[in-house]
Write an enzyme that holds these catalytic residues in place. Structure first.
Site, PDB file in Angstrom:
ATOM      1  N   GLY A   1       4.103   3.765  -9.181  1.00 14.29           N
ATOM      2  CA  GLY A   1       5.128   3.586  -8.861  1.00 14.29           C
ATOM      3  C   GLY A   1       5.847   2.113  -8.647  1.00 14.29           C
ATOM      4  O   GLY A   1       5.331   1.063  -8.794  1.00 14.29           O
TER       5      GLY A   1
ATOM      6  N   GLY B   1      10.700  -1.166  -2.582  1.00 11.96           N
ATOM      7  CA  GLY B   1      11.513  -2.243  -2.734  1.00 11.96           C
ATOM      8  C   GLY B   1      10.952  -3.674  -2.612  1.00 11.96           C
ATOM      9  O   GLY B   1      11.370  -3.988  -2.869  1.00 11.96           O
ATOM     10  N   PHE B   2       9.240  -3.602  -3.021  1.00 16.90           N
ATOM     11  CA  PHE B   2       8.733  -4.473  -2.714  1.00 16.90           C
ATOM     12  C   PHE B   2       7.678  -5.091  -3.989  1.00 16.90           C
ATOM     13  O   PHE B   2       7.249  -6.022  -4.208  1.00 16.90           O
ATOM     14  CB  PHE B   2       7.751  -5.064  -1.619  1.00 16.90           C
ATOM     15  CG  PHE B   2       8.935  -4.901   0.285  1.00 16.90           C
ATOM     16  CD1 PHE B   2      10.357  -6.082  -0.155  1.00 16.90           C
ATOM     17  CD2 PHE B   2       9.156  -4.139   0.574  1.00 16.90           C
ATOM     18  CE1 PHE B   2      10.834  -6.114   0.874  1.00 16.90           C
ATOM     19  CE2 PHE B   2       9.957  -4.241   1.753  1.00 16.90           C
ATOM     20  CZ  PHE B   2      11.104  -4.574   1.769  1.00 16.90           C
TER      21      PHE B   2
ATOM     22  N   VAL C   1       3.285  -0.831  -8.263  1.00 18.61           N
ATOM     23  CA  VAL C   1       2.066  -0.789  -9.148  1.00 18.61           C
ATOM     24  C   VAL C   1       1.950  -0.310 -10.888  1.00 18.61           C
ATOM     25  O   VAL C   1       2.727   1.066 -10.724  1.00 18.61           O
ATOM     26  CB  VAL C   1       1.649   0.345  -8.499  1.00 18.61           C
ATOM     27  CG1 VAL C   1      -0.124   0.261  -8.707  1.00 18.61           C
ATOM     28  CG2 VAL C   1       1.562  -0.047  -7.115  1.00 18.61           C
TER      29      VAL C   1
ATOM     30  N   ARG D   1      -1.939  -3.748   9.284  1.00 17.30           N
ATOM     31  CA  ARG D   1      -0.268  -3.444   9.923  1.00 17.30           C
ATOM     32  C   ARG D   1       0.711  -2.239   9.122  1.00 17.30           C
ATOM     33  O   ARG D   1       1.510  -2.140   9.492  1.00 17.30           O
ATOM     34  CB  ARG D   1      -0.032  -4.863   9.279  1.00 17.30           C
ATOM     35  CG  ARG D   1      -0.391  -5.934  10.604  1.00 17.30           C
ATOM     36  CD  ARG D   1      -0.249  -6.953   9.564  1.00 17.30           C
ATOM     37  NE  ARG D   1      -0.372  -7.949   8.814  1.00 17.30           N
ATOM     38  CZ  ARG D   1      -0.826  -9.112   8.901  1.00 17.30           C
ATOM     39  NH1 ARG D   1       0.497  -9.318   9.119  1.00 17.30           N
ATOM     40  NH2 ARG D   1      -1.594  -9.717   8.569  1.00 17.30           N
TER      41      ARG D   1
ATOM     42  N   ASN E   1      -1.371   5.143   1.975  1.00 17.11           N
ATOM     43  CA  ASN E   1      -2.475   3.891   1.991  1.00 17.11           C
ATOM     44  C   ASN E   1      -3.639   4.837   2.247  1.00 17.11           C
ATOM     45  O   ASN E   1      -4.685   3.606   2.532  1.00 17.11           O
ATOM     46  CB  ASN E   1      -1.821   2.843   2.984  1.00 17.11           C
ATOM     47  CG  ASN E   1      -0.624   1.558   2.873  1.00 17.11           C
ATOM     48  OD1 ASN E   1      -0.073   2.209   0.842  1.00 17.11           O
ATOM     49  ND2 ASN E   1      -0.019   1.000   3.499  1.00 17.11           N
TER      50      ASN E   1
ATOM     51  N   ASP F   1      -3.666  -1.065   0.028  1.00 16.03           N
ATOM     52  CA  ASP F   1      -3.056  -2.237   0.955  1.00 16.03           C
ATOM     53  C   ASP F   1      -3.680  -3.562   1.344  1.00 16.03           C
ATOM     54  O   ASP F   1      -1.775  -3.840   2.667  1.00 16.03           O
ATOM     55  CB  ASP F   1      -1.963  -0.917   0.355  1.00 16.03           C
ATOM     56  CG  ASP F   1      -0.542  -1.506  -0.590  1.00 16.03           C
ATOM     57  OD1 ASP F   1      -0.781  -2.257  -1.063  1.00 16.03           O
ATOM     58  OD2 ASP F   1       0.677  -0.709  -0.033  1.00 16.03           O
TER      59      ASP F   1
END
Length: 312
Positions: free
Chosen positions: A17, A20-21, A24, A133, A139, A152
């Site tokens: 996958g 934007g950041f 994996v 967070r 997740n 994560d």
């Protein structure tokens, strides 16, 4: 010309996958022939202070990964070009977000099992001073034995270098983020209580609470209005369950259930109530359903009680 995988000692097998950041990868750990997940951040750690913060967060995340309902972190580091990476346990069964997209909501007893397990994992993280967070269905993954595991820690909780441990809006998933995350407040364990409660609500209803769409990108004014809206009940879900989730999603942090441990205990009590019901919904394909893993495709998960501390 083949491009070498940027993490030494690993061979890329496929892309699991990309967002934007980060991306994996499914990769082979060459030294022991084990398949793992390798998450590589797209952003560059610009200086040694950034790298030191990343290493500190990874060490904290590594302590938490010993919990049975947290994804194991095998290794971490920084690539030659300055990008952070994590080497993690591979969970081939996918995430609860995948399940929701393919099958829709889960029955209450399954959701409460998941909630008790993940709340216990968060309680352990908070004891180490680690705030996730970004708790959301994407997740929560299932390992190959059918255990729900929170993923994560670390890269998902990337710091904002200008404000130390302050979280930035760019890494939030608005539909599951606590209101105070939009108020520029320093994140506390209360944001994880909210995130898990919102996640469980989505698993029961098929959509996040108060949110028109999980992918929506509302304005600040719309966010404020959404967080002030009441949380409706869900057809077929006992009031006792909705009461717990509402308590976990109070707009003001000080009015929520005080800790992840308190949320776990409240979910456990609600689970006992649901478990005594004679009209429980049965979905043989749902995460946690009764069947033999060896006889089912990967997407179908066995009924294995979550392993949580303090419960026999």
């Amino acid at each position: 010309m083949e491009i070498a995988f940027p993490v030494p000692g690993y061979t890329m097998l496929s892309v699991l996958g990309s967002g934007g950041f980060s991306t994996v990868y499914r990769a082979l750990q060459e030294s022991i022939g084990r398949e793992v997940a390798v998450k590589i951040d797209h952003r560059i750690l610009l200086d040694e202070a950034d790298r030191a913060r990343f290493r500190a967060e990874v060490r904290a995340a590594g302590q938490v990964s010993g919990h049975p309902n947290v994804i194991d972190i095998h290794d971490a580091g920084i690539t030659v070009d300055g990008r952070a990476y994590l080497v993690m346990e591979l969970c081939p069964a996918g995430s609860l977000a995948d399940y929701l997209r393919q099958h829709g909501p889960l029955p209450p007893d399954r959701v409460l099992d998941i909630g008790v397990a993940i709340a216990d994992a968060l309680a352990a993280a908070h004891r180490y001073g680690v705030v996730h967070r970004d708790v959301k269905p994407a997740n929560v993954l299932y390992d190959r034995y059918g255990h729900p595991e929170l993923a994560d820690f670390g890269l998902a909780a990337r710091y904002d270098p200008t404000t130390e441990s302050m979280s930035t809006l760019e890494v939030l998933t608005p539909a599951y983020a606590a209101p105070e995350m939009f108020w520029s407040r320093r994140p506390t364990p209360a944001v994880d209580v909210y995130g898990l409660s919102a996640t469980l609500y989505a698993l029961l209803s098929g959509r996040p609470p108060r949110w028109p769409l999980a992918e929506a990108n509302p304005t600040d004014a719309e966010i404020a209005a959404l967080h002030s809206a009441p949380i409706p009940g869900i057809e077929g879900v006992p009031d006792a369950v909705i009461t717990v989730l509402r308590a976990g999603m109070a707009r003001e942090p000080e009015k929520r259930l005080p800790t992840a441990g308190a949320l776990r205990d409240a979910l456990r009590a609600a689970r006992d109530t649901v478990g005594n019901s004679t009209d429980r919904i049965s979905d043989p394909g749902a995460p946690g359903a009764d069947h033999d893993l060896a006889d089912q495709p990967t997407a179908r998960l066995p009924r294995l009680r979550p392993i949580v501390r303090g419960e026999s």
